[in-house]
Write a protein that holds these residues in place. Structure first.
Motif, PDB file in Angstrom:
ATOM      1  N   LEU A  87     -16.121  -1.177 -21.115  1.00  0.00           N
ATOM      2  CA  LEU A  87     -16.891  -2.191 -21.345  1.00  0.00           C
ATOM      3  C   LEU A  87     -15.849  -3.678 -21.872  1.00  0.00           C
ATOM      4  O   LEU A  87     -14.574  -3.221 -22.046  1.00  0.00           O
ATOM      5  CB  LEU A  87     -16.764  -0.899 -22.925  1.00  0.00           C
ATOM      6  CG  LEU A  87     -18.062  -1.908 -23.974  1.00  0.00           C
ATOM      7  CD1 LEU A  87     -19.532  -2.325 -23.573  1.00  0.00           C
ATOM      8  CD2 LEU A  87     -17.769  -0.902 -25.664  1.00  0.00           C
ATOM      9  N   ILE A  88     -16.673  -4.478 -21.760  1.00  0.00           N
ATOM     10  CA  ILE A  88     -15.631  -5.264 -21.737  1.00  0.00           C
ATOM     11  C   ILE A  88     -16.287  -6.053 -23.719  1.00  0.00           C
ATOM     12  O   ILE A  88     -15.849  -7.175 -23.304  1.00  0.00           O
ATOM     13  CB  ILE A  88     -16.542  -6.282 -21.151  1.00  0.00           C
ATOM     14  CG1 ILE A  88     -16.082  -6.193 -19.363  1.00  0.00           C
ATOM     15  CG2 ILE A  88     -15.685  -8.128 -21.437  1.00  0.00           C
ATOM     16  CD1 ILE A  88     -16.236  -6.922 -18.189  1.00  0.00           C
ATOM     17  N   ALA A  89     -17.504  -6.486 -23.544  1.00  0.00           N
ATOM     18  CA  ALA A  89     -18.236  -7.173 -24.734  1.00  0.00           C
ATOM     19  C   ALA A  89     -19.507  -6.456 -25.518  1.00  0.00           C
ATOM     20  O   ALA A  89     -19.995  -5.488 -24.686  1.00  0.00           O
ATOM     21  CB  ALA A  89     -17.737  -8.536 -24.855  1.00  0.00           C
ATOM     22  N   ARG A  90     -19.280  -6.365 -27.112  1.00  0.00           N
ATOM     23  CA  ARG A  90     -20.513  -5.669 -27.506  1.00  0.00           C
ATOM     24  C   ARG A  90     -21.549  -7.209 -28.814  1.00  0.00           C
ATOM     25  O   ARG A  90     -20.239  -7.854 -28.700  1.00  0.00           O
ATOM     26  CB  ARG A  90     -19.799  -4.892 -28.222  1.00  0.00           C
ATOM     27  CG  ARG A  90     -21.072  -4.364 -29.128  1.00  0.00           C
ATOM     28  CD  ARG A  90     -20.870  -2.948 -29.492  1.00  0.00           C
ATOM     29  NE  ARG A  90     -19.636  -2.584 -30.125  1.00  0.00           N
ATOM     30  CZ  ARG A  90     -19.342  -2.856 -31.893  1.00  0.00           C
ATOM     31  NH1 ARG A  90     -20.848  -3.449 -32.362  1.00  0.00           N
ATOM     32  NH2 ARG A  90     -18.782  -3.008 -32.585  1.00  0.00           N
ATOM     33  N   ILE A  91     -22.377  -7.164 -28.110  1.00  0.00           N
ATOM     34  CA  ILE A  91     -23.161  -8.006 -29.099  1.00  0.00           C
ATOM     35  C   ILE A  91     -24.010  -7.637 -30.199  1.00  0.00           C
ATOM     36  O   ILE A  91     -24.746  -6.383 -29.938  1.00  0.00           O
ATOM     37  CB  ILE A  91     -24.555  -9.018 -27.865  1.00  0.00           C
ATOM     38  CG1 ILE A  91     -23.032  -9.818 -26.933  1.00  0.00           C
ATOM     39  CG2 ILE A  91     -25.017 -10.066 -28.976  1.00  0.00           C
ATOM     40  CD1 ILE A  91     -24.127 -10.481 -26.142  1.00  0.00           C
TER      41      ILE A  91
END
Length: 393
Positions: A87-91
């Motif tokens: 997981l790189i980023a969460r929006i």
């Protein structure tokens, strides 16, 4: 005036004396300073060129987002190592989560409707079939009684009417069952499709690493709002450092001698004592023009063990091995002279005798030695460095 004339005459006499001294002291023949033996040795003909390290196609991936919202979490920085699926980023996904609740309720309602249709109509059809069978038995009995004059024509007509009505009800229920089941199934499929669509939209709010590699660029930070439109908003760039290639700039005058599979040795400034190796894997047909000089790109795939030491955009100094022979009769390159349109070597005979000029036929010219096809034989001694007689061109 007389002093000036006397000085000029004196200067001329000094110059003439110096020239005479040079001629008197100059050697009368060829002076051999260094020699070499004609012998068999391996020879390689190489082409020297400049190259550049590049990332292969697929090694550099820009990871973007198709979701619009605020970046709630950014888990990587430039230089971080990631694995495929990390997981790189969460929006922000609150809106989509609410839509999913509605979608799941709609799916449940559609599923219950279909279940009700599946349970209700078969029961109604069984009841209608029972009434139809009863009407059919009653009609047959009335017709038998009419033939024996035990009933009236009106009774038979009533029985026929009841039979027709029962048959119509049964046919209508069967058609309704097929229609209602198809409608309920379609509504269930529509609700499930909408749920699946929103689940896909939810997946857009989770940015995962597509490959194993290193993060080379981060363009979005936690708290920023990204808006997707016609273009995907790029968040990070991930590079696989093991997927490298070298692009060699081969001059248009030399490209005709370069072939697929030829061995290549190259080095970089940061490791001057290390020699890397590879082979020509491809030659691009499209030329590259740099400073009004036409080049063609020869591509060398870089082995993973070599890629650990190299970086994109590094300049390389390459030697393409055009021809290689194991053991051929050869002399040092400096032993071959070009005189009057012919190639010569100076053979050094026994001590005390002057060297003899011999025309030779040469083969390939390597980095240090030249192949001799004819003119001299193995074991002879040739001059490598020498001083020519004074006044000889």
């Amino acid at each position: 005036m007389k002093k000036w004339v006397v000085g000029l005459v004196a200067l001329s006499l000094v110059a003439a004396g110096f020239v005479g001294y040079r001629r008197w002291r100059a050697p009368s023949g060829i002076q051999v300073l260094e020699t070499a033996v004609v012998e068999k040795a391996p020879i390689r003909e190489v082409l020297v060129a400049t190259g550049m390290i590049k990332s292969r196609v697929g090694a550099l991936i820009k990871v973007g987002s198709r979701a619009t919202g605020t970046i709630e979490e950014m888990r990587v920085r430039v230089g971080d190592t990631v694995k495929k699926g990390d997981l790189i980023a969460r929006i922000d996904d609150r809106e989509i989560q609410k839509a999913l609740i509605i979608d799941k309720a709609a799916v449940e309602a559609a599923r219950n409707t279909l279940k009700e249709v599946e349970n209700t109509y078969p029961q109604k059809i069984r009841e209608a079939e029972a009434r139809f069978r009863l009407a059919d038995i009653n009609l047959k009995r009335e017709k038998e009684l009419l033939r024996e004059d035990y009933t009236t024509r009106g009774a038979v007509d009533r029985a026929q009417s009841e039979w027709d009505a029962a048959q119509a009800v049964l046919r209508r229920l069967r058609q309704e069952w097929e229609t209602q089941r198809a409608v309920a199934s379609a509504k269930l499929q529509e609700a499930e499709a909408r749920l699946k669509q929103d689940e896909i939209r939810l997946s857009y709010t989770r940015i995962y690493a597509p490959i194993d590699g290193i993060v080379t660029e981060v363009s979005g930070q936690q708290g920023e709002t990204i808006v997707t439109g016609l273009q995907t908003a790029n968040l990070v760039v991930v590079m696989d450092p093991s997927m490298l290639e070298m692009q060699i700039y081969v001059d248009e005058t030399d490209i005709g001698r370069v072939r697929l599979g030829q061995n290549v040795e190259y080095s970089v400034d940061t490791y001057p004592d290390r020699i890397f190796s590879g082979s020509i894997a491809d030659i691009y047909p499209q030329p590259v023009i740099r400073e009004n000089i036409v080049y063609y790109l020869a591509i060398v795939k870089i082995a993973p063990q070599d890629a650990e030491f190299l970086r994109p955009e590094m300049t390389t100094y390459c030697r393409i091995v055009l021809t290689e022979k194991a053991e051929v009769v050869s002399v040092p390159n400096s032993a071959v002279k070009f005189e009057a349109g012919k190639q010569m070597v100076y053979v050094v005979p026994e001590k005390g005798k002057p060297p003899q000029k011999v025309p030779v036929t040469v083969g390939i010219r390597g980095e240090n030695r030249t192949e001799i096809l004819s003119g001299v034989s193995e074991g002879q001694v040739v001059a490598v460095k020498m001083v020519m007689p004074q006044g000889r061109p």
